[in-house]
Design an enzyme around this catalytic site. Structure first.
Site, PDB file in Angstrom:
ATOM      1  N   HIS A 206       0.814  -1.274  -0.055  1.00  0.00           N
ATOM      2  CA  HIS A 206      -0.011   0.055  -0.138  1.00  0.00           C
ATOM      3  C   HIS A 206       1.073   1.196   0.033  1.00  0.00           C
ATOM      4  CE1 HIS A 206      -2.667   2.934   1.896  1.00  0.00           C
ATOM      5  NE2 HIS A 206      -3.834   2.267   1.531  1.00  0.00           N
TER       6      HIS A 206
ATOM      7  N   ASP B  39       3.055  -4.626   8.061  1.00  0.00           N
ATOM      8  CA  ASP B  39       1.966  -3.610   7.897  1.00  0.00           C
ATOM      9  C   ASP B  39       0.639  -4.646   8.001  1.00  0.00           C
ATOM     10  OD1 ASP B  39      -0.376  -2.648   6.880  1.00  0.00           O
ATOM     11  OD2 ASP B  39       0.431  -1.920   5.002  1.00  0.00           O
TER      12      ASP B  39
ATOM     13  N   LYS C 184     -10.506  -0.478  10.376  1.00  0.00           N
ATOM     14  CA  LYS C 184     -10.776  -1.801   9.424  1.00  0.00           C
ATOM     15  C   LYS C 184     -11.066  -3.004  10.232  1.00  0.00           C
ATOM     16  CE  LYS C 184      -7.377  -0.118   6.200  1.00  0.00           C
ATOM     17  NZ  LYS C 184      -8.235   0.339   4.922  1.00  0.00           N
TER      18      LYS C 184
HETATM   19  N1  PMP Z   1      -1.653  -0.712   4.624  1.00  0.00           N
HETATM   20  C1  PMP Z   1      -2.777  -1.625   3.888  1.00  0.00           C
HETATM   21  C2  PMP Z   1      -2.320  -3.077   3.540  1.00  0.00           C
HETATM   22  C3  PMP Z   1      -3.874  -0.839   3.676  1.00  0.00           C
HETATM   23  O1  PMP Z   1      -5.025  -1.840   3.084  1.00  0.00           O
HETATM   24  C4  PMP Z   1      -4.234   0.289   4.212  1.00  0.00           C
HETATM   25  C5  PMP Z   1      -5.573   0.944   3.895  1.00  0.00           C
HETATM   26  N2  PMP Z   1      -6.307   0.702   2.925  1.00  0.00           N
HETATM   27  C6  PMP Z   1      -3.273   0.793   4.885  1.00  0.00           C
HETATM   28  C7  PMP Z   1      -2.019   0.352   5.097  1.00  0.00           C
HETATM   29  C8  PMP Z   1      -3.471   2.363   5.235  1.00  0.00           C
HETATM   30  O2  PMP Z   1      -4.389   2.382   6.304  1.00  0.00           O
HETATM   31  P1  PMP Z   1      -4.988   3.777   6.961  1.00  0.00           P
HETATM   32  O3  PMP Z   1      -5.464   4.553   5.748  1.00  0.00           O
HETATM   33  O4  PMP Z   1      -6.016   3.330   8.079  1.00  0.00           O
HETATM   34  O5  PMP Z   1      -3.857   4.396   7.765  1.00  0.00           O
END
Ligand code: PMP
Length: 410
Positions: free
Chosen positions: A123, A199, A225
């Protein structure tokens, strides 16, 4: 019906009872954010109605109640990921903040020509902070690529060396839906003296997490989440490392003593929590953890596995539909990204919304992966505890209807 749904948990999520475009809602955008059960909303409301006060400061009853509830949530988060101590559990805004804090530590450690290994499926929040810290320090960002829709471990092994200082990998990909063997990777990273960062944004909501068993140095999660509110998350860090690491933000709460020209820091974990924290969010995250713990993370995982076993073959059987990531049910979590030949994923997602099916479309904050796959974007259905086989059927039927509609007009 699985053991989870026997408990009638859908009744806890009134948002799911809605009719969207004349259809019952099938909410399949859980990788973006999950819905909140009434138990979490009640705790959030109750805090503001009865206990609202700042933490760690006052001696009056409300301040003591707020502080006790905030710190009790930290203990719940500790137990949820099985950290050794609450000193290792830092409240953040979410995974993005957690990973930025880790790269702040990396900024103190990295030297010219050092290497940081990440994977092509990361991500953006596990890419961009590393790009920045590598650029500042003259270090190199090294990518591990894919094999059979999942992480290529041979590629990873070949890239590890004494130059590697950090390995930072998603536990579960938010596009490919694969589970990465982070315990094995942590072992390999430690063999070359590198720090292991996980992560956990897409794993912590869906499976049992044991940071001691994984033997990682850092682990991040996002409350929203996993049934909690937005704006709250956890960064786990190994105590010895957090002791060496400088605070990222400075101000109230995080100090021991402030002199005119310099200051000293308070103890872990508060050294990292400058200013008034997201008290309500942390307390509500504690309620979300209670909810998940009561269900049992093994049951959560089993439920999602049952849904994936049911829906993945049906999706794979649709002519012209490509599913990304591993094709085997046993290797695929409840994150299923797909494309329909000749159709833009935004059109697909819009057409599915007409049928009451909420999915996401776009690059999913994983542009390096999307480019690597040779596509511009993808649609993504993602499942959670309250989803049913009826939701799966609705998804499949809506995709088939969409395909027939557009084929008729193409
Ligand atoms: N890492 C992964 C694998 C994610 O799916 C996400 C959210 N889509 C994030 C990091 C970032 O999370 P946040 O936007 O809650 O900080």
């Amino acid at each position: 019906m699985t053991a989870l749904l026997d408990k009638k948990i859908r009744q806890d999520f009134s948002i799911l009872e809605q009719i969207i475009n004349d259809e019952p809602l099938a909410y399949l955008d859980n990788a973006a954010t999950t819905q909140k059960p009434k138990q979490v909303l009640e705790v959030l409301n109750n805090y503001y109605e009865k206990d609202n006060a700042n933490v760690h400061r006052g001696v009056h009853t409300l301040a003591e109640r707020a502080t006790a509830a905030y710190e009790a949530s930290r203990e719940k988060a500790r137990a949820f990921i099985n950290a050794k101590s609450t000193k290792e559990v830092l409240f953040t805004r979410g995974t993005t903040t957690g990973l930025n804090w880790v790269t702040h530590f990396a900024d103190e450690v990295l030297e010219e020509d050092d290497e940081v290994i990440i994977s092509i499926m990361e991500h953006h929040s596990n890419v961009v902070p590393w790009q920045e810290v590598c650029r500042k320090n003259g270090a190199h960002l090294v990518y591990v690529y894919l094999k059979d829709g999942a992480l290529d471990m041979t590629d990873l092994r070949s890239k590890l060396s004494s130059k590697t200082k950090f390995v930072s990998i998603a536990h579960v990909s938010n596009v490919l839906g694969c589970v990465n063997p982070v315990k094995e990777i942590a072992e390999l990273a430690h063999e070359v003296g590198a720090y292991m960062v996980v992560d956990g944004a897409q794993s912590a909501p869906h499976m049992t997490i044991d940071v001691q068993e994984l033997d990682c140095d850092f682990f991040t999660l996002s409350g929203h989440k996993m049934l909690g509110p937005t704006g709250i998350g956890v960064l786990y860090g190994r105590e010895e490392i957090l002791n060496q690491m400088s605070p990222v933000e400075f101000g109230g709460e995080m100090i021991d003593f402030v002199h005119e020209q310099k200051s000293t820091w308070t103890d872990l974990p508060w050294k990292f929590e400058a200013g008034t924290p997201n008290i309500a969010g942390a307390i509500a995250l504690g309620a979300a953890i209670d909810y998940l713990t009561e269900l049992g993370m093994d049951k959560v995982q089993a439920h999602e596995h049952e849904l994936v076993s049911y829906v993945l073959p049906k999706l794979q059987a649709i002519d012209g539909l490509t599913v990304y990531g591993p094709q085997e049910v046993s290797k695929h979590t409840g994150v299923i990204a797909f494309n329909l030949d000749g159709l833009h994923p935004h059109d697909v997602a819009t057409a599915l919304d007409y049928e009451g099916v909420a999915v996401r479309a776009g690059h999913h904050c994983a542009q390096p992966l999307i480019s690597h796959l040779g596509i511009h974007s993808a649609a993504r259905a993602s499942f959670y505890i309250y989803n049913t086989k009826e939701d799966c059927d609705k998804l499949v039927e809506a995709i088939i209807k969409t395909k027939e509609f557009f084929n008729g007009t193409l």
